[in-house]
Design an enzyme around this catalytic site. Structure first.
Site, PDB file in Angstrom:
ATOM      1  N   ASP A   1     -16.424  13.113 -34.505  1.00 13.43           N
ATOM      2  CA  ASP A   1     -15.532  14.268 -34.361  1.00 13.43           C
ATOM      3  C   ASP A   1     -14.875  14.306 -32.985  1.00 13.43           C
ATOM      4  OD1 ASP A   1     -15.460  15.739 -36.771  1.00 13.43           O
ATOM      5  OD2 ASP A   1     -17.470  16.492 -36.419  1.00 13.43           O
TER       6      ASP A   1
ATOM      7  N   HIS B   1     -12.322  20.458 -32.432  1.00  9.34           N
ATOM      8  CA  HIS B   1     -12.511  19.126 -31.856  1.00  9.34           C
ATOM      9  C   HIS B   1     -11.175  18.553 -31.366  1.00  9.34           C
ATOM     10  CE1 HIS B   1     -16.653  19.158 -33.163  1.00  9.34           C
ATOM     11  NE2 HIS B   1     -16.269  19.429 -34.393  1.00  9.34           N
TER      12      HIS B   1
END
Length: 321
Positions: free
Chosen positions: A216, A42
């Site tokens: 995220d 991420h």
């Protein structure tokens, strides 16, 4: 298999490190040049992490961007399924009065209406969140901008789920009556768009619950802030925000088995191919997940986002083989 108790020795001896979450700051110095890191990264939400992994000169393969020819994300799907279902479960808990919510029972009872649930995004997370909400008896709406996807969901989802095209006007129209909003928007490898602005919070009732599963990737609510399992929620403008990035780890046994079902065949394929670098060269799905290759950024979106030079991964593959 060998269990190594010394953390530094473990990192130094390993050709490939597999994790569930991105390396944390104290691990940056342990990463070896050329070492393969295979995990959820991420990067789009963390410039510091991006530059640290580049500086390590490792090979970074992100679970969330391993992509098959049909555009599916096989390593993201199991955790998305878990996260979607958990989002509704946690959202229902925070609707309880003791948690600061409106004191609304998800399924209602005879003579008392159920909770109104809005799911933003009709992908894997959104569908699983909506299934659980509908299964608990909630009056559920899924919003998305993909009309073919909405038509499909309208055919296959339970009858207490309504599909609606996602627009600012449609979102605003629902806010005064919604009890729980689940943010399930995904742009693979990119930062999530803000679909709920700060100003929109004023249109919600006190005790409304927002669960941001996209945290995220920076979050899809403008007021979202990263939280932990130990401290999962906060209140802004009388609205409860639940912003836990590793929500799947709350049910770690289920999550571990789900990931193992997907990762084991990949490891076996890598062994048969002669190693992970060979698999990168041979398997385009795995190659799609390579963000960095020995110090070079290989993802164009990240290059634009953080103003860094990027190089097509295929150029490295063709020069090595």
């Amino acid at each position: 298999a060998q269990i190594i108790e010394d953390v530094d020795a473990f990192w130094a001896a390993s050709e490939m490190i597999m994790k569930v979450k991105e390396p944390i700051a104290e691990e940056y110095g342990r990463i070896q040049p050329g070492q393969i890191l295979f995990t959820y990264f991420h990067f789009a939400a963390d410039e510091t992490l991006t530059k640290a992994i580049m500086d390590s000169k490792s090979v970074a393969i992100a679970y969330e961007t391993v992509e098959k020819s049909d555009s599916s994300l096989p390593l993201l799907i199991p955790m998305s399924e878990v996260a979607g279902r958990m989002a509704t479960q946690e959202g229902a808990k925070f609707l309880e009065k003791a948690m600061g919510g409106r004191g609304v029972l998800m399924g209602g009872i005879p003579g008392v209406p159920p909770a109104n649930v809005l799911v933003l995004g009709g992908g894997i997370v959104g569908v699983n969140a909506a299934k659980i909400a509908a299964g608990m008896g909630g009056n559920t709406t899924i919003m998305d901008i993909n009309m073919p996807r909405l038509r499909y969901l309208d055919d296959v989802m339970p009858k207490n789920i309504t599909t609606l095209f996602s627009s600012e006007a449609n979102i605003r129209a629902m806010l005064p009556t919604i009890d729980l909003i689940i943010g399930a928007v995904l742009k693979p490898g990119a930062k999530a768009p803000h679909l709920i602005t700060r100003e929109m919070l004023g249109e919600m009732r006190a005790g409304t619950v927002l669960v941001d599963v996209a945290i995220d990737q920076g979050g899809c609510f403008a007021t979202s802030e990263l939280r932990s399992i130990q401290n999962p929620s906060f209140v802004k403008h009388d609205v409860i925000h639940y912003c836990v990035p590793n929500i799947s780890s709350i049910v770690s046994t289920t999550a571990t088995e789900a990931m193992s079902n997907i990762l084991t065949p990949i490891l076996l394929e890598a062994a048969e191919s002669g190693g992970m670098e060979q698999l990168i060269a041979q398997n385009i799905s795995i190659r799609n997940g390579v963000y960095m290759y020995k110090g070079c950024l290989t993802n164009g979106y990240l290059g634009k986002r953080f103003k860094l030079k990027s190089t097509d991964i295929n150029l490295f593959i063709s020069s090595n083989y």
